[in-house]
Design a protein around this motif. Sequence first.
Motif, PDB file in Angstrom:
ATOM      1  N   PRO A   1       0.751  -1.231   0.063  1.00 49.89           N
ATOM      2  CA  PRO A   1       0.126   0.160  -0.159  1.00 49.89           C
ATOM      3  C   PRO A   1       0.936   1.231  -0.079  1.00 49.89           C
ATOM      4  CG  PRO A   1       0.141  -1.095   2.138  1.00 49.89           C
ATOM      5  CD  PRO A   1       0.998  -1.866   1.074  1.00 49.89           C
ATOM      6  N   PHE A   2       0.202   2.321  -0.135  1.00 47.54           N
ATOM      7  CA  PHE A   2       1.037   3.692  -0.118  1.00 47.54           C
ATOM      8  C   PHE A   2       1.585   4.094   1.053  1.00 47.54           C
ATOM      9  CE2 PHE A   2      -1.543   4.385  -4.298  1.00 47.54           C
ATOM     10  CZ  PHE A   2      -0.620   5.260  -4.938  1.00 47.54           C
ATOM     11  N   ALA A   3       0.949   3.469   2.187  1.00 47.45           N
ATOM     12  CA  ALA A   3       1.163   3.810   3.510  1.00 47.45           C
ATOM     13  C   ALA A   3       2.439   3.214   3.987  1.00 47.45           C
ATOM     14  CB  ALA A   3       0.159   3.723   4.380  1.00 47.45           C
ATOM     15  N   ASP A   4       2.819   2.135   3.247  1.00 44.52           N
ATOM     16  CA  ASP A   4       4.119   1.531   3.700  1.00 44.52           C
ATOM     17  C   ASP A   4       5.402   2.244   3.823  1.00 44.52           C
ATOM     18  OD1 ASP A   4       2.950  -0.940   3.918  1.00 44.52           O
ATOM     19  OD2 ASP A   4       4.111  -2.276   2.677  1.00 44.52           O
ATOM     20  N   ARG A   5       6.423   1.716   4.324  1.00 50.51           N
ATOM     21  CA  ARG A   5       7.835   2.168   4.320  1.00 50.51           C
ATOM     22  C   ARG A   5       8.294   1.546   3.091  1.00 50.51           C
ATOM     23  NH1 ARG A   5      10.688   4.630   8.563  1.00 50.51           N
ATOM     24  NH2 ARG A   5      12.403   3.516   7.939  1.00 50.51           N
ATOM     25  N   HIS A   6       8.814   2.172   2.038  1.00 53.47           N
ATOM     26  CA  HIS A   6       9.307   1.634   0.768  1.00 53.47           C
ATOM     27  C   HIS A   6      10.712   1.183   0.775  1.00 53.47           C
ATOM     28  CE1 HIS A   6       5.299   2.587  -0.581  1.00 53.47           C
ATOM     29  NE2 HIS A   6       5.427   3.641  -0.157  1.00 53.47           N
ATOM     30  N   ALA A   7      11.193   0.195   0.367  1.00 46.84           N
ATOM     31  CA  ALA A   7      12.450  -0.241  -0.010  1.00 46.84           C
ATOM     32  C   ALA A   7      13.000   0.384  -1.063  1.00 46.84           C
ATOM     33  CB  ALA A   7      12.673  -1.854  -0.053  1.00 46.84           C
ATOM     34  N   ARG A   8      14.344   0.799  -1.295  1.00 49.39           N
ATOM     35  CA  ARG A   8      14.790   1.405  -2.444  1.00 49.39           C
ATOM     36  C   ARG A   8      14.921   0.548  -3.510  1.00 49.39           C
ATOM     37  NH1 ARG A   8      17.124   5.926  -3.440  1.00 49.39           N
ATOM     38  NH2 ARG A   8      17.230   6.538  -1.208  1.00 49.39           N
ATOM     39  N   VAL A   9      14.307   1.191  -4.959  1.00 51.99           N
ATOM     40  CA  VAL A   9      14.718   0.373  -6.146  1.00 51.99           C
ATOM     41  C   VAL A   9      15.435   1.195  -7.066  1.00 51.99           C
ATOM     42  CG1 VAL A   9      12.459  -0.813  -5.699  1.00 51.99           C
ATOM     43  CG2 VAL A   9      12.493   1.592  -6.686  1.00 51.99           C
ATOM     44  N   ASP A  10      15.802   0.642  -8.378  1.00 49.74           N
ATOM     45  CA  ASP A  10      16.509   1.284  -9.310  1.00 49.74           C
ATOM     46  C   ASP A  10      15.686   2.388  -9.943  1.00 49.74           C
ATOM     47  OD1 ASP A  10      18.567  -0.264  -8.751  1.00 49.74           O
ATOM     48  OD2 ASP A  10      18.002  -1.703 -10.282  1.00 49.74           O
ATOM     49  N   LEU A  11      14.474   2.113 -10.114  1.00 50.86           N
ATOM     50  CA  LEU A  11      13.568   3.023 -11.010  1.00 50.86           C
ATOM     51  C   LEU A  11      12.154   2.745 -10.545  1.00 50.86           C
ATOM     52  CD1 LEU A  11      12.849   4.336 -13.854  1.00 50.86           C
ATOM     53  CD2 LEU A  11      12.648   2.067 -14.973  1.00 50.86           C
ATOM     54  N   THR A  12      11.356   4.039 -10.501  1.00 48.83           N
ATOM     55  CA  THR A  12      10.130   4.057 -10.326  1.00 48.83           C
ATOM     56  C   THR A  12       9.440   4.552 -11.488  1.00 48.83           C
ATOM     57  OG1 THR A  12      10.248   4.518  -7.873  1.00 48.83           O
ATOM     58  CG2 THR A  12       8.380   5.283  -8.717  1.00 48.83           C
ATOM     59  N   VAL A  13       8.247   3.641 -11.955  1.00 55.98           N
ATOM     60  CA  VAL A  13       7.489   4.255 -12.980  1.00 55.98           C
ATOM     61  C   VAL A  13       6.018   4.484 -12.534  1.00 55.98           C
ATOM     62  CG1 VAL A  13       6.228   3.488 -15.030  1.00 55.98           C
ATOM     63  CG2 VAL A  13       8.440   2.526 -14.604  1.00 55.98           C
ATOM     64  N   CYS A  14       5.624   5.744 -12.658  1.00 52.22           N
ATOM     65  CA  CYS A  14       4.294   6.070 -12.164  1.00 52.22           C
ATOM     66  C   CYS A  14       3.435   6.040 -13.397  1.00 52.22           C
ATOM     67  CB  CYS A  14       4.278   7.545 -11.499  1.00 52.22           C
ATOM     68  SG  CYS A  14       2.728   8.285 -10.818  1.00 52.22           S
ATOM     69  N   ALA A  15       2.339   5.076 -13.148  1.00 52.07           N
ATOM     70  CA  ALA A  15       1.461   4.858 -14.332  1.00 52.07           C
ATOM     71  C   ALA A  15       0.026   5.379 -13.752  1.00 52.07           C
ATOM     72  CB  ALA A  15       1.137   3.327 -14.445  1.00 52.07           C
ATOM     73  N   LEU A  16       0.045   6.563 -12.844  1.00 50.90           N
ATOM     74  CA  LEU A  16      -1.232   7.028 -12.645  1.00 50.90           C
ATOM     75  C   LEU A  16      -1.754   8.081 -13.575  1.00 50.90           C
ATOM     76  CD1 LEU A  16      -0.661   7.476  -8.789  1.00 50.90           C
ATOM     77  CD2 LEU A  16      -1.772   5.753  -9.757  1.00 50.90           C
ATOM     78  N   PRO A  17      -3.257   8.310 -13.969  1.00 49.09           N
ATOM     79  CA  PRO A  17      -3.353   9.253 -14.776  1.00 49.09           C
ATOM     80  C   PRO A  17      -2.954  10.673 -14.365  1.00 49.09           C
ATOM     81  CG  PRO A  17      -5.343   8.011 -13.944  1.00 49.09           C
ATOM     82  CD  PRO A  17      -4.228   7.649 -13.018  1.00 49.09           C
ATOM     83  N   GLY A  18      -2.908  11.601 -15.447  1.00 46.37           N
ATOM     84  CA  GLY A  18      -2.215  12.959 -15.166  1.00 46.37           C
ATOM     85  C   GLY A  18      -3.202  13.816 -14.196  1.00 46.37           C
ATOM     86  N   GLY A  19      -2.561  14.448 -13.314  1.00 47.66           N
ATOM     87  CA  GLY A  19      -3.226  15.249 -12.194  1.00 47.66           C
ATOM     88  C   GLY A  19      -3.525  14.474 -11.022  1.00 47.66           C
ATOM     89  N   THR A  20      -3.377  13.180 -10.806  1.00 51.61           N
ATOM     90  CA  THR A  20      -3.633  12.311  -9.645  1.00 51.61           C
ATOM     91  C   THR A  20      -3.129  12.994  -8.495  1.00 51.61           C
ATOM     92  OG1 THR A  20      -4.055  10.431 -10.919  1.00 51.61           O
ATOM     93  CG2 THR A  20      -3.722   9.953  -8.552  1.00 51.61           C
ATOM     94  N   ILE A  21      -3.548  13.237  -7.453  1.00 53.37           N
ATOM     95  CA  ILE A  21      -2.863  13.776  -6.354  1.00 53.37           C
ATOM     96  C   ILE A  21      -2.925  12.458  -5.280  1.00 53.37           C
ATOM     97  CG2 ILE A  21      -3.003  15.218  -4.444  1.00 53.37           C
ATOM     98  CD1 ILE A  21      -2.381  16.493  -7.244  1.00 53.37           C
ATOM     99  N   ILE A  22      -1.593  12.306  -4.799  1.00 52.30           N
ATOM    100  CA  ILE A  22      -1.373  11.405  -3.662  1.00 52.30           C
ATOM    101  C   ILE A  22      -1.438  12.052  -2.240  1.00 52.30           C
ATOM    102  CG2 ILE A  22       0.173   9.506  -2.896  1.00 52.30           C
ATOM    103  CD1 ILE A  22       1.161   9.358  -5.696  1.00 52.30           C
TER     104      ILE A  22
END
Length: 286
Positions: A185-206
């Motif tokens: 989930p979004f609320a997790d502590r995230h481990a480091r990765v090489d690359l993040t791809v955000c595939a959310l629609p334009g204008g989405t607010i997290i």
Amino acid sequence: MTAGDRLAVWGDPIAHSRSPQLHGAAYAVLGLDWTFERVRVTAEGFAAQLAGLDGRWRGLAVTMPLKEQAWRASEWRDRRAELTGAVNTLLLPGARVPRPDGAPAEAPIGFNTDVGGIVAALADEGIREASSVRVVGAGATSASALVAVAEIGARRATVVARRPERAQALIELGERLGVAVTTEPFADRHARVDLTVCALPGGTIIPTAHAEALASAGGRLFDVAYHPWPSQLAGLWPHGAPVSGLGMLLHQAVLQVRIFASGSPEIPLASEDDVRAAMRAALMGD
């Protein structure tokens, strides 16, 4: 106007689409007297509108929310479309060009050029490999992103979604690709990765805290959105220059033009460097 001269981009909404500028620039360089327009088509109206097209229609670019409908309407699909369950390019019977082996001449056939667009856009930024990737979102574009990162060598991917249960299809896709996919989930502590791809629609607010947590552990950011820009995530990203979806839009359109001209995304266009430069100028003004 002769047979197979009409093309369009279908979607809902559609007024924002940059496809007419991209395709128009390509056709001008190629000396093709084709027209390309925007048409607002709803998911409910897709099948009837497609059935009403006559032999003047060469093909369609398809955007949200119609990629699944286009997949179902296709009598044949390329590998990327089969993997993702999404078609963003339809070659219609009015295009009298060779078809891939097994593809019928008298029915729509479907392609997914989003995957190739992502791969090429990443390569433009020097990103040609990534072993660990985070995909933000669990929709249709996330499937294309997962196939794309598998093609550049990813073997681990985490999908971040508001409802992680929606990512089950991506876990199954990962199994087919040889990519170990987990969800969080979004609320997790995230481990480091090489690359993040955000595939959310334009204008989405997290929520800000969630966006900041993603930004702190994300490696480079490739965001499929390009309007408004910078996106919320791009505005927070500390790891190298974030990459917008404009490059993906450009390169997937080049593949579409290949399909409309030759029946295959693998056959380069005549003067393709000039075509790409004209499309880039139409899109980005350079």
